[in-house]
Design a protein around this motif. Structure first.
Motif: not given
Length: 318
Positions: A33-45, A49-61
């Motif tokens: 579980l801990s590794i999956l959480f950290q992997l999700a954090v890495v993928l979010r950051f 690099k590719y899309i602006p933060p408002d798109m990241v927040s939206l697509l997280s839904q």
């Protein structure tokens, strides 16, 4: 996060609490579980690099949609038609928002998803993978935090959840990026992937780095508290508020981004659809409780009246 949890355990429970933070069996049990959480954090950051933060927040839904589909086809949970309509509207509004924002960024108008830029398409796939990982890890973490309340304090549970993720972050920085991912130009530029090894862990840090670190750690703790204490409906409504704040922050910081009618309407539809799903979920749970145990004494009379005949019939037949 691990240091904070350990300090709180020592402050409130002394050495016995600190020793429970480092229980090998508990740490090993929470490693996946801990590794999956950290992997999700890495993928979010990486997606930033590719899309602006408002798109990241939206697509997280997308987590909400993926979670509903998982619960329906894997766990067999049924949703009301109004909930499926809300999820469908959420998906359409997210796609509409993406096409509008990407078109404005290119100085044109996108008439279809196929006209999206390559960076945005790649960022969407990264966020889709992040949502899959975070959906599974969030459900597992919520169960652990709530079921483990009687056994351990929250700060001790937080150490168990985050420790292996910290080791995975070290593996990512010192092994995967410098030696495995450096030529892919994916999570880092090829000439910067070995920066941590060549110049040290704190090279390039400034006050903004410290601020981002504090915000991320705070977000991790508050998210865990929501999963432990509150209902998932509250978390969904909180995500709506976060989307709006992110959009307003982007407009405030970036002078090239303006509040436009089409973009604002698409964002508003997403927020309203998610809020509708959350409220429908709450009402469905109330109806289930009414039909299973009969009318509760402290319930609102005007609301219960619509469901009382069904509840009485179920009670009589049982």
């Amino acid at each position: 996060s691990v240091s904070l949890g350990s300090l709180l355990a020592f402050f409130f429970q002394g050495l016995p609490g600190l020793s429970r933070c480092w229980d090998p069996k508990a740490l090993l049990r929470m490693t996946p579980l801990s590794i999956l959480f950290q992997l999700a954090v890495v993928l979010r950051f990486v997606s930033l690099k590719y899309i602006p933060p408002d798109m990241v927040s939206l697509l997280s839904q997308m987590q909400l949609v993926l979670l509903a589909l998982t619960m329906r086809f894997v766990l067999g949970k049924k949703f009301a038609p109004s909930q499926w309509i809300a999820l469908f509207l959420t998906s359409l509004a997210m796609l509409q928002y993406l096409t509008i924002r990407d078109g404005r960024h290119k100085g044109s108008v996108n008439t279809s998803l196929g006209q999206m830029s390559h960076n945005v398409a790649e960022g969407i796939w990264i966020l889709f993978a992040m949502c899959i990982v975070e959906t599974f890890s969030s459900v597992s973490a919520e169960r652990y935090f709530k079921e483990g309340t009687k056994r351990e304090a929250f700060y001790i549970q937080k150490v168990h959840v985050d420790f292996s993720g910290m080791l995975f972050a070290g593996l990512w920085c010192y092994v995967l990026e410098p030696f495995v991912l450096k030529d892919l130009d994916w999570s880092c530029k090829p000439h910067r992937c070995a920066q941590v090894i060549e110049q040290g862990l704190f090279s390039g840090w400034d006050h903004r780095t410290v601020a981002v670190l504090g915000i991320v750690v705070g977000k991790m703790w508050f998210s865990a508290m929501v999963a432990k204490v509150l209902d998932s409906v509250v978390k969904q409504l909180g995500s709506c508020f976060a989307m709006v704040l992110t959009y307003l922050e982007v407009v405030w910081i970036d002078p090239d981004v303006k509040i436009e009618f089409e973009t604002f309407i698409a964002l508003a539809v997403v927020v309203l659809a998610i809020a509708s799903f959350a409220m429908s979920t709450r009402d469905s749970r109330k109806i289930e409780r009414l039909t299973s145990v009969g009318r509760p004494a402290a319930a609102d009379e005007s609301w219960v009246g619509a469901y009382e005949p069904k509840a009485r019939a179920r009670t009589t037949s049982s």
